[in-house]
Write a protein that holds these residues in place. Structure first.
Motif, PDB file in Angstrom:
ATOM      1  N   LYS A 166       0.824  -1.206   0.000  1.00 53.61           N
ATOM      2  CA  LYS A 166       0.000   0.000   0.000  1.00 53.61           C
ATOM      3  C   LYS A 166       0.858   1.256   0.000  1.00 53.61           C
ATOM      4  N   ASN A 167       2.075   1.160   0.612  1.00 46.99           N
ATOM      5  CA  ASN A 167       2.950   2.331   0.704  1.00 46.99           C
ATOM      6  C   ASN A 167       3.721   2.610  -0.586  1.00 46.99           C
ATOM      7  N   GLY A 168       3.514   1.798  -1.625  1.00 47.50           N
ATOM      8  CA  GLY A 168       4.153   2.031  -2.910  1.00 47.50           C
ATOM      9  C   GLY A 168       5.326   1.131  -3.211  1.00 47.50           C
ATOM     10  N   ASN A 169       5.842   0.412  -2.220  1.00 43.48           N
ATOM     11  CA  ASN A 169       6.922  -0.544  -2.465  1.00 43.48           C
ATOM     12  C   ASN A 169       6.384  -1.724  -3.274  1.00 43.48           C
ATOM     13  N   LYS A 170       7.252  -2.344  -4.079  1.00 43.24           N
ATOM     14  CA  LYS A 170       6.800  -3.527  -4.823  1.00 43.24           C
ATOM     15  C   LYS A 170       7.960  -4.499  -5.043  1.00 43.24           C
ATOM     16  N   PHE A 171       7.581  -5.789  -5.121  1.00 45.20           N
ATOM     17  CA  PHE A 171       8.553  -6.856  -5.393  1.00 45.20           C
ATOM     18  C   PHE A 171       8.090  -7.621  -6.618  1.00 45.20           C
ATOM     19  N   HIS A 181      11.946 -15.677  -2.530  1.00 41.02           N
ATOM     20  CA  HIS A 181      12.985 -16.718  -2.539  1.00 41.02           C
ATOM     21  C   HIS A 181      13.409 -16.966  -3.988  1.00 41.02           C
ATOM     22  N   GLY A 182      14.698 -16.759  -4.270  1.00 44.43           N
ATOM     23  CA  GLY A 182      15.190 -16.892  -5.630  1.00 44.43           C
ATOM     24  C   GLY A 182      15.565 -15.520  -6.174  1.00 44.43           C
ATOM     25  N   SER A 183      15.587 -15.371  -7.469  1.00 46.93           N
ATOM     26  CA  SER A 183      15.929 -14.074  -8.053  1.00 46.93           C
ATOM     27  C   SER A 183      14.714 -13.156  -8.026  1.00 46.93           C
ATOM     28  N   GLY A 184      14.969 -11.866  -7.761  1.00 42.75           N
ATOM     29  CA  GLY A 184      13.865 -10.921  -7.709  1.00 42.75           C
ATOM     30  C   GLY A 184      14.337  -9.496  -7.559  1.00 42.75           C
ATOM     31  N   THR A 185      13.406  -8.568  -7.756  1.00 45.32           N
ATOM     32  CA  THR A 185      13.695  -7.138  -7.680  1.00 45.32           C
ATOM     33  C   THR A 185      12.739  -6.471  -6.701  1.00 45.32           C
ATOM     34  N   MET A 186      13.310  -5.741  -5.741  1.00 45.04           N
ATOM     35  CA  MET A 186      12.520  -4.940  -4.816  1.00 45.04           C
ATOM     36  C   MET A 186      12.711  -3.477  -5.175  1.00 45.04           C
ATOM     37  N   ILE A 187      11.604  -2.760  -5.395  1.00 44.33           N
ATOM     38  CA  ILE A 187      11.651  -1.341  -5.731  1.00 44.33           C
ATOM     39  C   ILE A 187      10.892  -0.577  -4.646  1.00 44.33           C
ATOM     40  N   TRP A 188      11.604   0.304  -3.965  1.00 42.97           N
ATOM     41  CA  TRP A 188      10.979   1.091  -2.912  1.00 42.97           C
ATOM     42  C   TRP A 188      10.335   2.348  -3.492  1.00 42.97           C
ATOM     43  N   ALA A 189       9.388   2.904  -2.777  1.00 46.86           N
ATOM     44  CA  ALA A 189       8.673   4.095  -3.238  1.00 46.86           C
ATOM     45  C   ALA A 189       9.594   5.303  -3.370  1.00 46.86           C
ATOM     46  N   ASN A 190      10.703   5.292  -2.604  1.00 46.65           N
ATOM     47  CA  ASN A 190      11.634   6.428  -2.657  1.00 46.65           C
ATOM     48  C   ASN A 190      12.635   6.320  -3.805  1.00 46.65           C
ATOM     49  N   GLY A 191      12.512   5.277  -4.642  1.00 47.04           N
ATOM     50  CA  GLY A 191      13.376   5.134  -5.800  1.00 47.04           C
ATOM     51  C   GLY A 191      14.524   4.166  -5.621  1.00 47.04           C
ATOM     52  N   GLU A 199      16.374 -15.210  -0.115  1.00 43.41           N
ATOM     53  CA  GLU A 199      16.170 -16.482   0.586  1.00 43.41           C
ATOM     54  C   GLU A 199      15.362 -16.224   1.844  1.00 43.41           C
ATOM     55  N   ASP A 200      14.237 -16.911   1.973  1.00 44.88           N
ATOM     56  CA  ASP A 200      13.371 -16.785   3.149  1.00 44.88           C
ATOM     57  C   ASP A 200      12.974 -15.343   3.449  1.00 44.88           C
ATOM     58  N   GLY A 201      12.711 -14.568   2.392  1.00 40.69           N
ATOM     59  CA  GLY A 201      12.203 -13.223   2.585  1.00 40.69           C
ATOM     60  C   GLY A 201      13.252 -12.131   2.683  1.00 40.69           C
ATOM     61  N   PHE A 202      14.529 -12.477   2.561  1.00 43.37           N
ATOM     62  CA  PHE A 202      15.596 -11.489   2.706  1.00 43.37           C
ATOM     63  C   PHE A 202      16.642 -11.673   1.616  1.00 43.37           C
ATOM     64  N   PRO A 203      17.380 -10.587   1.278  1.00 42.59           N
ATOM     65  CA  PRO A 203      18.482 -10.735   0.321  1.00 42.59           C
ATOM     66  C   PRO A 203      19.508 -11.736   0.828  1.00 42.59           C
ATOM     67  N   ARG A 204      19.896 -12.664  -0.041  1.00 43.40           N
ATOM     68  CA  ARG A 204      20.890 -13.666   0.325  1.00 43.40           C
ATOM     69  C   ARG A 204      21.622 -14.110  -0.948  1.00 43.40           C
ATOM     70  N   GLY A 205      22.928 -13.868  -0.994  1.00 46.23           N
ATOM     71  CA  GLY A 205      23.699 -14.203  -2.176  1.00 46.23           C
ATOM     72  C   GLY A 205      24.084 -12.941  -2.938  1.00 46.23           C
ATOM     73  N   LEU A 251      17.258  -4.120   8.583  1.00 47.23           N
ATOM     74  CA  LEU A 251      16.669  -3.551   9.794  1.00 47.23           C
ATOM     75  C   LEU A 251      15.699  -2.412   9.513  1.00 47.23           C
ATOM     76  N   VAL A 252      15.937  -1.664   8.430  1.00 44.42           N
ATOM     77  CA  VAL A 252      15.132  -0.473   8.175  1.00 44.42           C
ATOM     78  C   VAL A 252      14.308  -0.600   6.895  1.00 44.42           C
ATOM     79  N   ASP A 253      15.002  -0.785   5.769  1.00 41.37           N
ATOM     80  CA  ASP A 253      14.321  -0.736   4.474  1.00 41.37           C
ATOM     81  C   ASP A 253      13.256  -1.812   4.311  1.00 41.37           C
ATOM     82  N   LEU A 254      13.532  -3.034   4.810  1.00 41.43           N
ATOM     83  CA  LEU A 254      12.580  -4.135   4.645  1.00 41.43           C
ATOM     84  C   LEU A 254      11.560  -4.223   5.777  1.00 41.43           C
ATOM     85  N   SER A 255      11.702  -3.360   6.782  1.00 39.09           N
ATOM     86  CA  SER A 255      10.770  -3.433   7.915  1.00 39.09           C
ATOM     87  C   SER A 255       9.351  -3.086   7.498  1.00 39.09           C
TER      88      SER A 255
END
Length: 746
Positions: A166-171, A181-191, A199-205, A251-255
């Protein structure tokens, strides 16, 4: 299941087509599924009022709803739509008292097919359903304003999908079990933007984080600061955060990027659907017409404690069934049969194997094995990434741990003989156990607890011995040196395969070890620890080992000795397994992947092990237990059901359902036109089952012994009908056969 009961099912295995026409009595003779239009009375329009307050209005045939109709429950739930022999089947609408609704396809009372669920809080899902679970492609709008569109599996986001907060972030990328889990792109509303592995909901690798000003950070990502490594590159304006900490992302961006759990469905239509008695006796008074109608029996959701009535009802049913078959039993046999039936009613089945107690020839070997595994698994080790280095697969290391009876600096004192212990590739198998979600404490408790192992009654065809843990979770197999060499050789490819495909059907390996006994002989015992495919709370009524060849592919047991623990073979198979469309497509894809992997590793002689649990065996005793409960003087006793049915229909247990494990399906009986026909002709008789299956015996390569076996047998038999063929031909024949005995349930 008693031997006599098993023999009734076994009688169908080799029956001829002529015998089939005689309609020989079987265990399921009274439970076969008729064709849709067979044996249906004239359809009438009616209105029924039941003593529990429920009302049905619509078409009626054969003592149950059939056609278009509306059923109103006393608690306010309503179903309007198509019925087939008392079950919601086809298009329909179900509404809950809370205001939630479902419009779409039903199958046997389940949400199954395309449909739209709208919750009481406007949480909406539109897409594919399988057995009450979101499965396939679908879009969901959450009550908090979040949206997801993509693939689902077993009720969770799984596969490719797009999630918009709802806040504009998207995956945009891949999901697994409801998490990124796997390859993906997270784009935050702030650019800001992250492209890379998850992996398991967090950047890994490997991954790259980019800021809106052009700055970016490239490196290896991990929640563990020791594994985090990368380089920061400032943007053209040099306005990027120079003292930035990569863990701010976690701790911050993915919260603010948590996946909404959404509204849950606590009561499904399948749990509300009544079970109809197909007879004219009993029932309640129709308040308008004054005639008696068949009374619906409501499903219960958990096992009730009225065990005496349950056992009496169940054993009464078995007594009637056996009486109809006119079995001539001696008094001693009848007593044994009665005890067996009571055990079945209580959900207890005979456990395989002989418990290894003190005095058993392999007692000391069992102690050595347990001591060694406790030492290996209990040893502290640093957390590792799933990206293993090639050195982890090095099998040339020959480090033995001594276990003297008096103990040592690293080993405890024990009551067994002096021995040495070796772990093969410990880091690899530790990581495999992590991949397979095996808890180290539970693993040790299963194998090394106070309970003894059980040795199966006879060794396998290869001469290996098999042992089961007390809880049936793990199987331990002694191995030949050649098999150990094959596993060590293929371990890197095996690791990559099971990591890439979570639903792989190949055997799960948890550890490879060796015990060297001291003394003049210096005997070595090598063994591997595997998952037990049939570790389940429901009874396995039939098991098959299928290869796709015909020479020697019948059981060597006489019919009198065949029971639920007997493993039958290709020419004993008398079923076609019918899977729901999405399950069948997934099954075909995974069989192709697994066979490609085995062919690449030059493996042959593997087989598909299948276990069947017949739901009729549980549902039939439900009918009798219900009748007993309804005749209770209070008149309000809840419906009784077996533990099996509770397990199968309790939605909290559905999380255990996956490809090859706890899978609902149907089987269609077949009959052979000639003795060596691999796949029989379908008869149109169906049974609801729960399936368990996997590919086993994957450590036989096409070595000189198999080449000689192929050359010798080719002289006497058709070369295409023998098991020993080259891996490419074996893979092709195996797939052809499996895709004939498994089919889509149209």
């Amino acid at each position: 299941m008693s031997k006599e009961l098993g023999n009734i099912v076994k009688a169908k295995i080799r029956k001829s087509q002529a015998a089939a026409k005689k309609k020989a009595v079987t265990l399921f003779a009274t439970m076969s599924v008729a064709h849709v239009d067979d044996d249906i009375d004239a359809i009438t329009q009616t209105q029924k009022f039941f003593s529990n307050g429920d009302i049905y209005t619509g078409q009626w045939a054969d003592h149950c709803p059939h056609g278009q109709g509306k059923y109103v429950w006393s608690d306010g739930c309503v179903y309007t739509g198509e019925w087939l022999k008392g079950k919601a089947m086809g298009k329909g609408r179900f509404s809950w008292p809370t205001g939630a609704t479902y419009d779409g396809q039903f199958k046997n009372g389940y949400l199954d097919g395309e449909g739209t669920y709208t919750g009481s809080s406007n949480d909406t899902y539109k897409g594919s359903w399988v057995m009450n679970m979101k499965h396939g492609k679908g879009a969901r709008s959450y009550e908090n304003g979040d949206q997801y569109e993509g693939e689902w599996k077993r009720g969770l986001q799984d596969g490719q999908g797009r999630y918009l907060w709802k806040n504009g972030n998207k995956f945009i990328g891949y999901w697994k079990n409801g998490r990124t889990h796997g390859s993906g792109t997270m784009i935050w509303a702030n650019g800001h933007r992250y492209d890379g592995s998850w992996e398991d909901g967090f950047p890994r690798g490997n991954g790259t984080l980019r800021w809106a000003d052009g700055s970016f950070y490239v490196g290896v990502w991990s929640k563990d600061p020791k594994e985090q490594n990368g380089t920061y590159y400032p943007g053209p304006s040099h306005a990027g955060p120079i003292n930035w900490d990569p863990h701010d992302v976690y701790l911050v961006d993915l919260s603010g990027c948590l996946v909404c759990p959404g509204e849950k469905i606590y009561i499904f239509p399948s749990q509300k659907m009544p079970t109809w008695a197909n007879n004219d006796q009993g029932g309640s008074l129709n308040k308008k017409s004054g005639t008696k109608v068949s009374e619906p029996r409501n499903r219960r959701m958990s096992l009730d404690g009225r065990l005496t009535n349950f056992i009496n009802g169940y054993t009464k049913e078995l007594d009637e069934s056996f009486g109809k078959l006119h079995l001539n039993l001696s008094n001693s046999s009848k007593g044994a049969l009665q005890r067996e039936k009571e055990l079945i009613a209580l959900g207890q089945t005979k456990r395989q194997g002989e418990t290894i107690c003190k005095g058993h020839k392999n007692y000391e070997l069992m102690l050595n094995l347990q001591l060694g595994i406790r030492h290996s698994v209990g040893r502290p080790a640093p957390s590792t990434s799933h990206d293993l280095k090639p050195t982890a697969f090095d099998t040339k290391e020959k480090i033995w741990t001594k276990f003297p009876p008096e103990g040592s600096k690293h080993t405890p004192p024990h009551q067994s003989c002096d021995f040495k212990w070796k772990d093969y590739c410990p880091l690899v198998f530790r990581t495999l156990r992590k991949l397979f979600k095996v808890d180290p404490a539970d693993y040790m408790l299963s194998i090394c607890g106070n309970d003894a192992l059980r040795e199966l009654s006879s060794p396998g065809k290869s001469g290996s011995f098999f042992y089961l843990t007390h809880d049936d979770k793990y199987m331990i197999k002694t191995m030949k040196k050649s098999e150990v060499k094959v596993l060590k050789r293929m371990l890197p490819a095996y690791y990559s395969h099971v990591r890439a495909f979570e639903d792989t059907l190949v055997t799960k390996f948890f550890g490879l070890h060796c015990v060297k006994l001291t003394g003049p002989a210096q005997k070595k015992v090598r063994f591997v620890i595997m998952g037990n495919l049939f570790c389940t709370e429901v009874a396995i009524h039939r098991r098959f080992d299928l290869k796709g060849s015909s020479i020697g592919r019948t059981t060597d047991k006489p019919e009198a000795q065949i029971d639920a623990t007997t493993t039958l073979k290709d020419l004993d198979l008398n079923f076609i397994f019918r899977l729901q469309k999405l399950w069948f497509q997934e099954f075909c894809r995974q069989v192709d992947r697994d066979c490609d992997f085995l062919e690449q590793e030059r493996i042959m002689d593997y087989s598909l092990l299948i276990g069947l649990h017949f739901q009729e065996a549980s549902e039939s005793d439900e009918g009798h237990s219900t009748a007993v409960a309804e005749s209770n003087s209070e008149g309000t006793a809840p419906r009784l059901s077996s533990a099996d049915v509770d397990l199968l229909f309790d939605p909290t247990r559905w999380s255990s359902m996956r490809l090859g494990i706890n899978m609902p399906a149907r089987v269609e009986e077949t009959v052979r036109s000639y003795e060596t026909q691999l796949v029989g002709d379908p008869t149109g008789e169906f049974h609801d089952v729960i399936l368990f299956f996997g590919i086993i015996d994957i450590l036989q390569d096409y070595d000189i012994s198999k080449k000689l076996e192929h050359a010798y047998k080719s002289i006497h038999y058709d070369p295409t009908s023998i098991s020993a063929v080259d891996p490419k031909q074996y893979s092709r024949r195996f797939r052809d056969f499996i895709f004939k005995v498994f089919a889509e349930d149209a």
